[in-house]
Design a protein around this motif. Sequence first.
Motif, short mmCIF file in Angstrom:
data_model
loop_
_atom_site.label_atom_id
_atom_site.label_comp_id
_atom_site.label_asym_id
_atom_site.label_seq_id
_atom_site.Cartn_x
_atom_site.Cartn_y
_atom_site.Cartn_z
N TYR A 15 -28.51 5.87 37.02
CA TYR A 15 -28.31 5.28 38.34
C TYR A 15 -27.06 5.86 39.01
O TYR A 15 -27.08 6.21 40.19
N THR A 18 -27.61 9.32 40.38
CA THR A 18 -28.30 9.37 41.67
C THR A 18 -27.38 8.98 42.82
O THR A 18 -27.61 9.39 43.95
N ARG A 19 -26.35 8.22 42.53
CA ARG A 19 -25.39 7.84 43.58
C ARG A 19 -24.34 8.92 43.82
O ARG A 19 -23.83 9.07 44.92
N TYR A 21 -24.69 12.38 42.94
CA TYR A 21 -25.24 13.71 43.21
C TYR A 21 -26.55 13.58 43.97
O TYR A 21 -27.48 12.91 43.52
N SER A 22 -26.63 14.22 45.13
CA SER A 22 -27.81 14.07 45.99
C SER A 22 -29.00 14.89 45.51
O SER A 22 -30.11 14.70 46.00
N VAL A 24 -30.42 14.68 42.68
CA VAL A 24 -31.23 13.83 41.81
C VAL A 24 -31.27 12.45 42.44
O VAL A 24 -30.24 11.89 42.82
N SER A 25 -32.48 11.90 42.56
CA SER A 25 -32.62 10.57 43.17
C SER A 25 -33.82 9.87 42.57
O SER A 25 -34.66 10.49 41.90
N PHE A 26 -33.88 8.58 42.78
CA PHE A 26 -35.07 7.82 42.41
C PHE A 26 -35.99 7.75 43.62
O PHE A 26 -35.54 7.87 44.76
N PRO A 28 -38.14 6.24 46.58
CA PRO A 28 -37.82 5.07 47.41
C PRO A 28 -38.56 3.83 46.88
O PRO A 28 -39.74 3.89 46.52
N LEU A 86 -37.99 9.45 38.75
CA LEU A 86 -36.82 10.24 39.11
C LEU A 86 -37.27 11.48 39.85
O LEU A 86 -38.28 12.09 39.50
N ASN A 87 -36.55 11.85 40.89
CA ASN A 87 -36.83 13.07 41.66
C ASN A 87 -35.68 14.05 41.46
O ASN A 87 -34.52 13.67 41.54
#
Length: 122
Positions: A15, A18-19, A21-22, A24-26, A28, A86-87
Amino acid sequence: MGFLVRLLVSALALYLLTRVYSGVSFVPGADLGSILIAAVVMGVVNALVRPVLLLLSLPVNLLTLGLFTLVVNGIVLWLVAAASALNVAGFGAAVIGALILGVISWMLDAAVRALGLDGQRE
């Protein structure tokens, strides 16, 4: 460290990644369950796939004095992204994300040990 504590530390590390480093993200709308599932997938891939990748890449790893391990960690993060919510923006983002994830996990593990939450007795 207990399984539940390790799972929560891994989920928190993902988590925080993802906050921070842009790349890697979850997806929506991902909830706590999706984050925990990604942490479980990360644990399974680290336990089963990563050792095989490290063994297969041993000659390259020796030639690069261990730096190829960063690439293996990026592949692991990419595999986790393929199997969970995860993306990852690309392979380069996976390698950088794996490096940042390693630093975050190291810091969280140190905090858990300092607080005595790992179950170890002195």
